[in-house]
Motif scaffolding. Structure first.
Motif, PDB file in Angstrom:
ATOM      1  N   GLY A  92     -32.271  60.163  61.398  1.00 60.18           N
ATOM      2  CA  GLY A  92     -32.874  59.218  61.762  1.00 60.18           C
ATOM      3  C   GLY A  92     -32.534  58.581  63.314  1.00 60.18           C
ATOM      4  O   GLY A  92     -31.545  58.690  63.781  1.00 60.18           O
ATOM      5  N   GLY A  93     -33.380  57.709  63.786  1.00 58.38           N
ATOM      6  CA  GLY A  93     -33.429  57.597  65.118  1.00 58.38           C
ATOM      7  C   GLY A  93     -32.300  56.394  65.414  1.00 58.38           C
ATOM      8  O   GLY A  93     -31.941  56.253  66.449  1.00 58.38           O
ATOM      9  N   LEU A 115     -13.530  62.692  54.607  1.00 52.84           N
ATOM     10  CA  LEU A 115     -14.640  62.136  53.624  1.00 52.84           C
ATOM     11  C   LEU A 115     -15.922  62.218  54.538  1.00 52.84           C
ATOM     12  O   LEU A 115     -15.656  62.489  55.501  1.00 52.84           O
ATOM     13  CB  LEU A 115     -14.228  60.761  53.012  1.00 52.84           C
ATOM     14  CG  LEU A 115     -13.100  60.525  52.073  1.00 52.84           C
ATOM     15  CD1 LEU A 115     -12.976  59.156  51.992  1.00 52.84           C
ATOM     16  CD2 LEU A 115     -13.023  61.439  51.019  1.00 52.84           C
ATOM     17  N   THR A 116     -16.977  62.051  53.946  1.00 52.20           N
ATOM     18  CA  THR A 116     -18.302  62.040  54.591  1.00 52.20           C
ATOM     19  C   THR A 116     -18.964  60.874  54.909  1.00 52.20           C
ATOM     20  O   THR A 116     -19.267  60.403  53.745  1.00 52.20           O
ATOM     21  CB  THR A 116     -19.364  63.171  54.276  1.00 52.20           C
ATOM     22  OG1 THR A 116     -18.740  64.391  54.214  1.00 52.20           O
ATOM     23  CG2 THR A 116     -20.724  63.352  54.883  1.00 52.20           C
ATOM     24  N   VAL A 117     -19.193  60.244  55.856  1.00 52.94           N
ATOM     25  CA  VAL A 117     -20.143  59.193  56.254  1.00 52.94           C
ATOM     26  C   VAL A 117     -21.726  59.664  56.353  1.00 52.94           C
ATOM     27  O   VAL A 117     -21.853  60.436  57.595  1.00 52.94           O
ATOM     28  CB  VAL A 117     -19.643  58.218  57.292  1.00 52.94           C
ATOM     29  CG1 VAL A 117     -20.557  57.109  57.652  1.00 52.94           C
ATOM     30  CG2 VAL A 117     -18.209  57.778  57.111  1.00 52.94           C
ATOM     31  N   GLN A 118     -22.427  59.539  55.347  1.00 54.05           N
ATOM     32  CA  GLN A 118     -23.858  59.827  55.715  1.00 54.05           C
ATOM     33  C   GLN A 118     -24.764  58.913  55.966  1.00 54.05           C
ATOM     34  O   GLN A 118     -24.677  57.697  55.226  1.00 54.05           O
ATOM     35  CB  GLN A 118     -24.149  60.601  54.158  1.00 54.05           C
ATOM     36  CG  GLN A 118     -25.551  61.202  54.083  1.00 54.05           C
ATOM     37  CD  GLN A 118     -25.978  61.595  52.748  1.00 54.05           C
ATOM     38  OE1 GLN A 118     -26.401  60.774  51.991  1.00 54.05           O
ATOM     39  NE2 GLN A 118     -26.009  62.801  52.625  1.00 54.05           N
ATOM     40  N   ILE A 119     -25.445  58.794  56.978  1.00 54.58           N
ATOM     41  CA  ILE A 119     -26.172  57.765  57.473  1.00 54.58           C
ATOM     42  C   ILE A 119     -27.770  58.152  57.666  1.00 54.58           C
ATOM     43  O   ILE A 119     -27.736  59.379  58.292  1.00 54.58           O
ATOM     44  CB  ILE A 119     -25.543  57.180  59.001  1.00 54.58           C
ATOM     45  CG1 ILE A 119     -24.190  56.783  58.947  1.00 54.58           C
ATOM     46  CG2 ILE A 119     -26.642  56.110  59.347  1.00 54.58           C
ATOM     47  CD1 ILE A 119     -23.629  56.263  60.009  1.00 54.58           C
ATOM     48  N   ARG A 120     -28.671  57.445  57.009  1.00 53.11           N
ATOM     49  CA  ARG A 120     -29.840  57.593  57.120  1.00 53.11           C
ATOM     50  C   ARG A 120     -30.458  56.238  57.480  1.00 53.11           C
ATOM     51  O   ARG A 120     -30.484  55.513  56.874  1.00 53.11           O
ATOM     52  CB  ARG A 120     -30.596  58.209  55.872  1.00 53.11           C
ATOM     53  CG  ARG A 120     -29.946  59.356  55.050  1.00 53.11           C
ATOM     54  CD  ARG A 120     -30.303  60.678  55.880  1.00 53.11           C
ATOM     55  NE  ARG A 120     -29.851  61.869  55.301  1.00 53.11           N
ATOM     56  CZ  ARG A 120     -28.717  62.513  55.852  1.00 53.11           C
ATOM     57  NH1 ARG A 120     -28.115  62.081  56.785  1.00 53.11           N
ATOM     58  NH2 ARG A 120     -28.319  63.589  55.134  1.00 53.11           N
ATOM     59  N   ALA A 121     -31.056  56.285  59.028  1.00 49.46           N
ATOM     60  CA  ALA A 121     -31.486  54.864  59.270  1.00 49.46           C
ATOM     61  C   ALA A 121     -32.606  55.075  60.547  1.00 49.46           C
ATOM     62  O   ALA A 121     -32.307  56.024  61.329  1.00 49.46           O
ATOM     63  CB  ALA A 121     -30.294  54.237  59.985  1.00 49.46           C
TER      64      ALA A 121
END
Length: 205
Positions: A92-93, A115-121
């Motif tokens: 995401g942008g 750990l994984t930081v998953q960002i959809r934004a």
């Protein structure tokens, strides 16, 4: 049994003395003997195991221990002053902007493991989650851009703050924390493990 408490203390002492191998040996033994109900102490030992494995370069064991500790008491890492290694999965942008805010904090340390930081934004909405090594969700925060003129930078910062709030929120109810407290204190501001770990226990029998 009581030996588990001594092993937990000695594991922390070994790590502080620069002996992560001994810390892992003692920590694993303590963890095997602690009751499941002793959640806060188990989380503390898991944090010690995670940090000891990290210092030895054992990324897999460290990642597993970080994930297990986060399921119980994520605040244990803040109390130790140890940043948690994370990697990022972005889409995401606005995702990179959110990641920059997350990475600028003191609680996470960017690595190619952990750990994984998953960002959809994007500009309208955002979701940021913390995942364990198996992909299970440890915490998630979702946000929608304000209609009152919130700019992209402020929105990205808010998503990051909400992730921190969700990721480091206590997992153990206060009543259980009190029951597990080694000093019997009911004061919210007191770490129930403080008495044990602020000074050495008496010698073993």
């Amino acid at each position: 049994g009581s030996d588990a408490y001594y092993d937990a203390f000695d594991a922390e002492a070994a790590l502080a003395a620069g002996d992560p191998a001994r810390a892992r040996e003692l920590g694993a033994r303590a963890l095997a003997d602690l009751n499941p109900s002793e959640a806060l102490l188990r989380a503390r030992v898991l944090a010690i195991l995670a940090e000891a494995a990290r210092r030895q370069g054992d990324a897999r064991a460290a990642s597993d221990a970080y994930g297990e500790a986060f399921q119980v008491d994520p605040g244990v890492f803040r109390r130790f002053g140890w940043p948690v290694p994370v990697r990022y999965d972005l889409s995401g942008g606005l995702a990179e902007d959110v990641a920059d805010y997350v990475a600028s904090g003191a609680r996470f340390e960017t690595e190619d493991w952990g750990l994984t930081v998953q960002i959809r934004a994007d500009r309208a909405r955002g979701q940021a989650c913390l995942l364990d090594p198996g992909g299970s969700v440890l915490a998630c925060a979702e946000a929608t851009a304000s209609a009152e003129g919130e700019d992209a930078d402020a929105f990205a910062a808010r998503i990051a703050r909400e992730l921190f709030d969700a990721a480091f929120a206590p997992r153990v109810p206060l009543s259980q924390a009190d029951a597990n407290g080694l000093d019997g204190s009911n004061r919210v501001s007191r770490d129930p493990l403080r008495t044990m770990f602020d000074h050495a226990p008496p010698p073993r029998d």
